[in-house]
Design a protein around this motif. Structure first.
Motif, PDB file in Angstrom:
ATOM      1  N   VAL A   1      -5.183   3.091 -13.283  1.00  0.00           N
ATOM      2  CA  VAL A   1      -4.641   1.812 -12.829  1.00  0.00           C
ATOM      3  C   VAL A   1      -3.870   1.984 -11.519  1.00  0.00           C
ATOM      4  O   VAL A   1      -3.969   1.145 -10.614  1.00  0.00           O
ATOM      5  CB  VAL A   1      -3.740   1.192 -13.923  1.00  0.00           C
ATOM      6  N   ILE A   2      -3.102   3.057 -11.388  1.00  0.00           N
ATOM      7  CA  ILE A   2      -2.384   3.307 -10.135  1.00  0.00           C
ATOM      8  C   ILE A   2      -3.372   3.477  -8.987  1.00  0.00           C
ATOM      9  O   ILE A   2      -3.180   2.928  -7.894  1.00  0.00           O
ATOM     10  CB  ILE A   2      -1.488   4.553 -10.266  1.00  0.00           C
ATOM     11  N   ALA A   3      -4.441   4.226  -9.231  1.00  0.00           N
ATOM     12  CA  ALA A   3      -5.452   4.436  -8.190  1.00  0.00           C
ATOM     13  C   ALA A   3      -6.119   3.120  -7.795  1.00  0.00           C
ATOM     14  O   ALA A   3      -6.327   2.843  -6.609  1.00  0.00           O
ATOM     15  CB  ALA A   3      -6.489   5.440  -8.674  1.00  0.00           C
ATOM     16  N   LEU A   4      -6.439   2.300  -8.808  1.00  0.00           N
ATOM     17  CA  LEU A   4      -7.055   1.004  -8.517  1.00  0.00           C
ATOM     18  C   LEU A   4      -6.101   0.097  -7.747  1.00  0.00           C
ATOM     19  O   LEU A   4      -6.506  -0.596  -6.809  1.00  0.00           O
ATOM     20  CB  LEU A   4      -7.475   0.328  -9.825  1.00  0.00           C
ATOM     21  N   GLY A   5      -4.818   0.109  -8.130  1.00  0.00           N
ATOM     22  CA  GLY A   5      -3.838  -0.704  -7.415  1.00  0.00           C
ATOM     23  C   GLY A   5      -3.680  -0.258  -5.973  1.00  0.00           C
ATOM     24  O   GLY A   5      -3.578  -1.076  -5.057  1.00  0.00           O
ATOM     25  N   MET A   6      -3.663   1.053  -5.761  1.00  0.00           N
ATOM     26  CA  MET A   6      -3.561   1.587  -4.411  1.00  0.00           C
ATOM     27  C   MET A   6      -4.760   1.171  -3.562  1.00  0.00           C
ATOM     28  O   MET A   6      -4.615   0.737  -2.409  1.00  0.00           O
ATOM     29  CB  MET A   6      -3.467   3.120  -4.467  1.00  0.00           C
ATOM     30  N   CYS A   7      -5.950   1.241  -4.159  1.00  0.00           N
ATOM     31  CA  CYS A   7      -7.165   0.837  -3.446  1.00  0.00           C
ATOM     32  C   CYS A   7      -7.156  -0.663  -3.158  1.00  0.00           C
ATOM     33  O   CYS A   7      -7.548  -1.101  -2.076  1.00  0.00           O
ATOM     34  CB  CYS A   7      -8.397   1.209  -4.258  1.00  0.00           C
TER      35      CYS A   7
ATOM     36  N   SER B   1       0.833  -1.200   0.000  1.00  0.00           N
ATOM     37  CA  SER B   1       0.000   0.000   0.000  1.00  0.00           C
ATOM     38  C   SER B   1       0.870   1.253   0.000  1.00  0.00           C
ATOM     39  O   SER B   1       0.608   2.217  -0.729  1.00  0.00           O
ATOM     40  CB  SER B   1      -0.928   0.004   1.222  1.00  0.00           C
ATOM     41  N   LEU B   2       1.938   1.234   0.806  1.00  0.00           N
ATOM     42  CA  LEU B   2       2.866   2.369   0.833  1.00  0.00           C
ATOM     43  C   LEU B   2       3.615   2.490  -0.489  1.00  0.00           C
ATOM     44  O   LEU B   2       3.858   3.604  -0.970  1.00  0.00           O
ATOM     45  CB  LEU B   2       3.861   2.186   1.983  1.00  0.00           C
ATOM     46  N   ALA B   3       3.973   1.345  -1.089  1.00  0.00           N
ATOM     47  CA  ALA B   3       4.687   1.378  -2.367  1.00  0.00           C
ATOM     48  C   ALA B   3       3.818   2.011  -3.455  1.00  0.00           C
ATOM     49  O   ALA B   3       4.298   2.825  -4.259  1.00  0.00           O
ATOM     50  CB  ALA B   3       5.104  -0.043  -2.769  1.00  0.00           C
ATOM     51  N   TYR B   4       2.544   1.644  -3.506  1.00  0.00           N
ATOM     52  CA  TYR B   4       1.633   2.245  -4.478  1.00  0.00           C
ATOM     53  C   TYR B   4       1.428   3.730  -4.183  1.00  0.00           C
ATOM     54  O   TYR B   4       1.262   4.538  -5.104  1.00  0.00           O
ATOM     55  CB  TYR B   4       0.287   1.524  -4.466  1.00  0.00           C
ATOM     56  N   LEU B   5       1.434   4.091  -2.917  1.00  0.00           N
ATOM     57  CA  LEU B   5       1.287   5.494  -2.550  1.00  0.00           C
ATOM     58  C   LEU B   5       2.476   6.303  -3.057  1.00  0.00           C
ATOM     59  O   LEU B   5       2.301   7.406  -3.610  1.00  0.00           O
ATOM     60  CB  LEU B   5       1.159   5.621  -1.033  1.00  0.00           C
ATOM     61  N   VAL B   6       3.689   5.784  -2.893  1.00  0.00           N
ATOM     62  CA  VAL B   6       4.891   6.472  -3.385  1.00  0.00           C
ATOM     63  C   VAL B   6       4.852   6.574  -4.906  1.00  0.00           C
ATOM     64  O   VAL B   6       5.150   7.638  -5.482  1.00  0.00           O
ATOM     65  CB  VAL B   6       6.147   5.714  -2.924  1.00  0.00           C
ATOM     66  N   LEU B   7       4.484   5.478  -5.585  1.00  0.00           N
ATOM     67  CA  LEU B   7       4.386   5.499  -7.044  1.00  0.00           C
ATOM     68  C   LEU B   7       3.334   6.502  -7.506  1.00  0.00           C
ATOM     69  O   LEU B   7       3.556   7.266  -8.459  1.00  0.00           O
ATOM     70  CB  LEU B   7       4.043   4.102  -7.565  1.00  0.00           C
TER      71      LEU B   7
END
Length: 421
Positions: free
Chosen positions: A262-268, A231-237
């Motif tokens: 896609v980034i937003a969906l991955g983060m969610c 979750s943190l990794a997707y947040l940084v990306l």
């Protein structure tokens, strides 16, 4: 260690005794609270058994069995029996004498997978599970009970808990009990009886399996931390992508909006997985809707990866190799003896998806020259248009030449007619 016949079935066939257990191992367990809803016992050798569950459990951090209340379970690892009841048939109950204080024994047996050969009379050179009159002559077991060869290094294990039917009662309820786990391992629970008169007996109730830090099964516990980190990794990306997006907002094309989605969906997805595991850890049950939601999200990523041929080809090769490893892992570890590293199998797919998305973000990041993303396609279109233009020009020249030839022919004919006149 030699495996007894009751554990694997006779003549090399796959064990009926472990069918349910293997399904749980391969497909993953959906809860650490195992509920029994009038389940039947299965005959095996000279015994009847019911598989009550299997979990990877870590050793208790606090060794204290003085209290079993929920306020004193933090740091403890245990298996707790909650309202487990055995129900026999009326015919079986009528065979008993009302004055009998105990009749019809049902045993709950807890064992660590490494002690599987200690259940049954294999150490007495017999394939039987229950002790008979002949086997009891040597004093190694008691007739009518499941044969257990105690571990000399830990005489309390495998653990046996006995429950008797009283008189003609059709139900026998286990006393509430909490069995504390003092060493890490893969544990199995079986309910068994040897008396054939109890055939048709059912079981209902539940057992709670808990690790030191919650109800999350041991083989899944590292995934809660893993999804938190992802979750943190997707947040940084997402933050890095947002800054790039803002910097070149005038040059944004449609592709960048898809990547953002896609980034937003991955983060969610990572956040939902994390909080779902937190809920699982605190309640012991797991909703299944999260899996379906994740599949829908993967379809959105697939559309983005469609043109990403090079990295996608590498990911396909990695996926095929990992699938082969996963099949090998499951085939060579059917009893989950390596349960402590099993979490890396689902974690790999999450890391692979994140790596693909990160590469896409690097290669297709917003810039002052967004038209380069479509260069190859536009080049093909321009070539076609130029080809059409050149062809049209050639047709036009050809048409003019034909018209000039026709005009000349006509003029020559007129001159010949004038000469004849």
């Amino acid at each position: 260690m030699e495996r007894p016949r009751w554990f694997w079935g006779e003549e090399g066939s796959s064990l009926g005794f472990f069918i349910v257990g293997l399904i749980l191992i391969i497909n993953g367990c959906s809860a650490s609270i195992h509920e029994y809803r009038n389940e039947a016992f299965t005959p095996q050798s000279n015994a009847f058994f019911f598989h009550g569950g299997s979990e990877g459990l870590y050793a208790s951090k606090v060794v204290d069995s003085s209290s079993s209340s929920d306020t004193h379970v933090k740091g403890k690892s245990f298996i707790r029996f909650e309202s487990v009841t055995f129900v026999r048939t009326k015919e079986s109950a009528n065979k008993q004498n009302e004055m009998q204080q105990s009749a019809g024994l049902v045993e709950a047996i807890i064992l660590e997978v490494k002690d599987r050969a200690r259940i049954g009379a294999s150490f007495l050179k017999s394939d039987l599970i229950c002790c008979t009159g002949n086997l009891s002559k040597d004093g190694q077991c008691k007739a009518g009970e499941v044969v257990i060869h105690k571990n000399p290094d830990n005489p309390e294990w495998p653990r046996r808990i006995q429950t008797f039917f009283n008189g003609k009662n059709e139900e026998a309820k286990m006393e509430p009990e909490m069995v504390e786990i003092k060493s890490s391992g893969m544990y199995y629970l079986y309910f068994m009886f040897c008396n054939p008169d109890l055939k048709g007996t059912l079981i209902k109730g539940r057992t709670d399996w808990r690790n030191p830090y919650g109800y999350l099964p041991g083989k899944m516990a590292p995934l809660m931390t893993f999804y938190g980190l992802m979750s943190l990794a997707y947040l940084v990306l997402g933050l890095a992508w947002f800054l790039r997006f803002v910097q070149f907002w005038k040059d944004i094309i449609q592709l960048h909006y898809h990547i953002t989605a896609v980034i937003a969906l991955g983060m969610c997805e990572m956040a939902v997985w994390y909080f779902e595991y937190v809920n699982f850890n605190s309640t012991g049950t797991r909703p299944m809707g999260i899996t379906l939601w994740a599949i829908r999200r993967n379809m959105a990523k697939l559309e983005l990866y469609r043109k990403f041929t090079n990295s996608l080809a590498v990911s396909v090769l990695l996926s095929v190799a990992w699938i082969g490893f996963e099949l090998y892992f499951n085939a060579t570890d059917p009893l989950s003896e390596f349960w402590q590293i099993a979490w890396v199998i689902p974690a790999f797919w999450t890391l692979l998806a994140y790596a693909l998305l990160a590469v896409i973000c690097v290669l297709w990041a917003p810039s002052s020259n967004p038209t380069r993303y479509a260069y190859s396609e536009e080049t093909g279109d321009d070539f076609d248009e130029e080809g059409v233009s050149l062809t049209s020009g050639a047709l036009k020249v050809s048409g003019d030449t034909a018209a000039m030839r026709e005009f000349n022919n006509g003029l020559a004919e007129d001159l010949e007619e004038d000469k004849r006149e």
